[in-house]
Design a protein around this motif. Sequence first.
Motif, PDB file in Angstrom:
ATOM      1  N   ASP A  77      83.105 -35.958   0.533  1.00 18.72           N
ATOM      2  CA  ASP A  77      83.050 -35.511   1.509  1.00 18.72           C
ATOM      3  C   ASP A  77      84.337 -35.464   1.698  1.00 18.72           C
ATOM      4  OD1 ASP A  77      82.511 -33.757   3.258  1.00 18.72           O
ATOM      5  OD2 ASP A  77      81.927 -35.992   4.643  1.00 18.72           O
ATOM      6  N   THR A  78      85.604 -34.705   2.185  1.00 17.56           N
ATOM      7  CA  THR A  78      86.945 -34.622   2.606  1.00 17.56           C
ATOM      8  C   THR A  78      87.185 -34.357   4.137  1.00 17.56           C
ATOM      9  OG1 THR A  78      88.057 -32.638   1.433  1.00 17.56           O
ATOM     10  CG2 THR A  78      87.746 -34.340   0.140  1.00 17.56           C
ATOM     11  N   PRO A  79      88.125 -34.439   4.632  1.00 14.86           N
ATOM     12  CA  PRO A  79      88.193 -34.507   6.506  1.00 14.86           C
ATOM     13  C   PRO A  79      88.520 -33.028   6.517  1.00 14.86           C
ATOM     14  CG  PRO A  79      89.628 -35.992   5.574  1.00 14.86           C
ATOM     15  CD  PRO A  79      88.798 -35.611   3.728  1.00 14.86           C
ATOM     16  N   GLU A  80      87.258 -32.663   7.043  1.00 10.10           N
ATOM     17  CA  GLU A  80      87.789 -30.993   7.579  1.00 10.10           C
ATOM     18  C   GLU A  80      89.430 -30.443   7.966  1.00 10.10           C
ATOM     19  OE1 GLU A  80      84.852 -29.019   6.067  1.00 10.10           O
ATOM     20  OE2 GLU A  80      84.402 -31.172   6.283  1.00 10.10           O
ATOM     21  N   ILE A  81      89.101 -28.997   7.478  1.00 12.95           N
ATOM     22  CA  ILE A  81      90.192 -28.474   8.039  1.00 12.95           C
ATOM     23  C   ILE A  81      89.581 -27.730   9.377  1.00 12.95           C
ATOM     24  CG2 ILE A  81      91.703 -26.469   6.998  1.00 12.95           C
ATOM     25  CD1 ILE A  81      91.775 -27.283   4.362  1.00 12.95           C
ATOM     26  N   GLY A  82      90.596 -28.434  10.291  1.00 10.40           N
ATOM     27  CA  GLY A  82      90.141 -26.836  10.824  1.00 10.40           C
ATOM     28  C   GLY A  82      90.304 -25.377  11.464  1.00 10.40           C
ATOM     29  N   ARG A  83      89.434 -25.258  11.780  1.00  7.71           N
ATOM     30  CA  ARG A  83      88.899 -23.023  11.709  1.00  7.71           C
ATOM     31  C   ARG A  83      88.983 -22.813  13.032  1.00  7.71           C
ATOM     32  NH1 ARG A  83      90.035 -24.282   6.524  1.00  7.71           N
ATOM     33  NH2 ARG A  83      87.402 -24.364   4.881  1.00  7.71           N
ATOM     34  N   GLY A  84      89.708 -21.601  13.538  1.00  5.31           N
ATOM     35  CA  GLY A  84      90.035 -21.006  14.244  1.00  5.31           C
ATOM     36  C   GLY A  84      90.789 -22.012  15.618  1.00  5.31           C
ATOM     37  N   LYS A  85      90.396 -22.050  16.503  1.00  6.95           N
ATOM     38  CA  LYS A  85      90.250 -23.272  17.617  1.00  6.95           C
ATOM     39  C   LYS A  85      90.587 -24.908  17.232  1.00  6.95           C
ATOM     40  CE  LYS A  85      91.349 -19.997  21.687  1.00  6.95           C
ATOM     41  NZ  LYS A  85      90.740 -19.864  22.577  1.00  6.95           N
ATOM     42  N   THR A  86      89.892 -24.762  16.858  1.00  8.54           N
ATOM     43  CA  THR A  86      89.191 -27.018  16.108  1.00  8.54           C
ATOM     44  C   THR A  86      90.078 -27.279  15.237  1.00  8.54           C
ATOM     45  OG1 THR A  86      87.157 -26.055  16.205  1.00  8.54           O
ATOM     46  CG2 THR A  86      87.575 -27.936  14.919  1.00  8.54           C
ATOM     47  N   ALA A  95      94.055 -34.081   1.706  1.00 11.99           N
ATOM     48  CA  ALA A  95      93.376 -34.263   0.955  1.00 11.99           C
ATOM     49  C   ALA A  95      92.858 -32.764  -0.130  1.00 11.99           C
ATOM     50  CB  ALA A  95      91.637 -34.062   1.372  1.00 11.99           C
ATOM     51  N   ARG A  96      93.774 -31.173   0.742  1.00 10.50           N
ATOM     52  CA  ARG A  96      93.516 -30.228   0.163  1.00 10.50           C
ATOM     53  C   ARG A  96      94.558 -30.150  -0.953  1.00 10.50           C
ATOM     54  NH1 ARG A  96      95.950 -25.500   0.500  1.00 10.50           N
ATOM     55  NH2 ARG A  96      94.983 -23.736  -0.037  1.00 10.50           N
ATOM     56  N   THR A  97      96.364 -30.808  -0.398  1.00 10.04           N
ATOM     57  CA  THR A  97      96.457 -30.498  -1.404  1.00 10.04           C
ATOM     58  C   THR A  97      96.962 -31.390  -2.940  1.00 10.04           C
ATOM     59  OG1 THR A  97      98.672 -30.302   0.607  1.00 10.04           O
ATOM     60  CG2 THR A  97      99.190 -30.921  -1.374  1.00 10.04           C
ATOM     61  N   ALA A  98      95.872 -32.658  -2.089  1.00  9.45           N
ATOM     62  CA  ALA A  98      95.284 -33.266  -3.570  1.00  9.45           C
ATOM     63  C   ALA A  98      94.798 -32.385  -4.481  1.00  9.45           C
ATOM     64  CB  ALA A  98      95.171 -34.722  -3.314  1.00  9.45           C
ATOM     65  N   LEU A  99      93.977 -31.721  -4.302  1.00  2.00           N
ATOM     66  CA  LEU A  99      92.888 -31.159  -5.045  1.00  2.00           C
ATOM     67  C   LEU A  99      93.359 -29.753  -6.054  1.00  2.00           C
ATOM     68  CD1 LEU A  99      89.710 -31.035  -6.373  1.00  2.00           C
ATOM     69  CD2 LEU A  99      89.557 -29.500  -4.552  1.00  2.00           C
ATOM     70  N   VAL A 100      94.517 -29.559  -5.075  1.00  2.00           N
ATOM     71  CA  VAL A 100      95.812 -28.681  -4.967  1.00  2.00           C
ATOM     72  C   VAL A 100      96.890 -28.818  -6.826  1.00  2.00           C
ATOM     73  CG1 VAL A 100      97.511 -27.114  -4.923  1.00  2.00           C
ATOM     74  CG2 VAL A 100      95.515 -26.944  -2.754  1.00  2.00           C
ATOM     75  N   ASP A 101      96.924 -30.251  -6.547  1.00  2.11           N
ATOM     76  CA  ASP A 101      97.540 -30.945  -7.627  1.00  2.11           C
ATOM     77  C   ASP A 101      97.258 -30.814  -8.205  1.00  2.11           C
ATOM     78  OD1 ASP A 101      99.822 -30.705  -5.530  1.00  2.11           O
ATOM     79  OD2 ASP A 101      99.935 -33.335  -5.279  1.00  2.11           O
ATOM     80  N   LEU A 102      96.032 -31.630  -8.851  1.00  2.00           N
ATOM     81  CA  LEU A 102      94.891 -31.334  -9.959  1.00  2.00           C
ATOM     82  C   LEU A 102      93.969 -30.489 -10.567  1.00  2.00           C
ATOM     83  CD1 LEU A 102      92.625 -34.530  -8.117  1.00  2.00           C
ATOM     84  CD2 LEU A 102      94.323 -35.113 -10.224  1.00  2.00           C
ATOM     85  N   LEU A 103      94.047 -29.788  -9.894  1.00  2.00           N
ATOM     86  CA  LEU A 103      93.023 -28.316 -10.352  1.00  2.00           C
ATOM     87  C   LEU A 103      94.524 -26.171 -10.400  1.00  2.00           C
ATOM     88  CD1 LEU A 103      90.061 -28.794  -8.787  1.00  2.00           C
ATOM     89  CD2 LEU A 103      91.110 -29.381 -11.279  1.00  2.00           C
ATOM     90  N   ASP A 104      94.408 -26.421  -9.210  1.00  2.00           N
ATOM     91  CA  ASP A 104      95.058 -25.264  -8.731  1.00  2.00           C
ATOM     92  C   ASP A 104      95.851 -24.558  -9.638  1.00  2.00           C
ATOM     93  OD1 ASP A 104      95.991 -23.146  -7.594  1.00  2.00           O
ATOM     94  OD2 ASP A 104      97.758 -23.056  -7.303  1.00  2.00           O
ATOM     95  N   GLY A 105      95.085 -23.191 -10.297  1.00  2.00           N
ATOM     96  CA  GLY A 105      95.548 -22.312 -11.520  1.00  2.00           C
ATOM     97  C   GLY A 105      95.304 -22.858 -12.571  1.00  2.00           C
ATOM     98  N   LYS A 106      94.352 -23.949 -12.859  1.00  2.00           N
ATOM     99  CA  LYS A 106      93.968 -25.021 -14.444  1.00  2.00           C
ATOM    100  C   LYS A 106      93.037 -23.957 -14.597  1.00  2.00           C
ATOM    101  CE  LYS A 106      96.903 -29.057 -13.295  1.00  2.00           C
ATOM    102  NZ  LYS A 106      97.377 -30.576 -13.238  1.00  2.00           N
TER     103      LYS A 106
END
Length: 183
Positions: A77-86, A95-106
């Motif tokens: 479970d990774t920290p939540e990305i805010g949506r709207g005004k959150t 955390a999102r960038t770390a997953l992008v680095d591992l997977l994006d386009g692969k």
Amino acid sequence: MNKRTAHRITKLAVTLAAAAIAAIIAAQNIDIDPAAPSSERPGDSTTQQVTAVVDGDTIKAVDAAGTVNRVRVIGIDTPEIGRGKTPDECWAQEARTALVDLLDGKDVELVSDPSQGDVDRYGRLLRHLYTDTGNVAEQLLQQGAGYEYTYSKPYTGQAEFRDAESAARAAGAGLWGACDPAN
């Protein structure tokens, strides 16, 4: 009570419930080994191409038939990305960038886990993700990109995932060195 405290209390309750369920399973001699090495592939497998990284624990991938699937990564479970005004929680974008680095386009191997449901309450496939470098969730936990997460039942690789989180905590890696634990 702030959001982080409520989240931790919920995680503790879920962990305690998972431990109770594991004890019941063990008592009934059901063949689930949550300590099995994460390198083992627990269930059915398919290879799909990652088309988007939604956040640190969710991707979109397309299968051979062209169907786009939302996939929730088992065991993290990774920290939540805010949506709207959150606002974003601490370390959400990293955390999102770390997953992008591992997977994006692969291409990624999606593996079901017989101890878990096929989909979560949001309709996302629940899968272990593997690349040529190993289990993706375990790698993210080693980087300090999230928390080990057990929903209701122990899953394949759980012990290794918990060890990876503990090592990251001890080293102050990722969110463990950047975020205020009180929030």
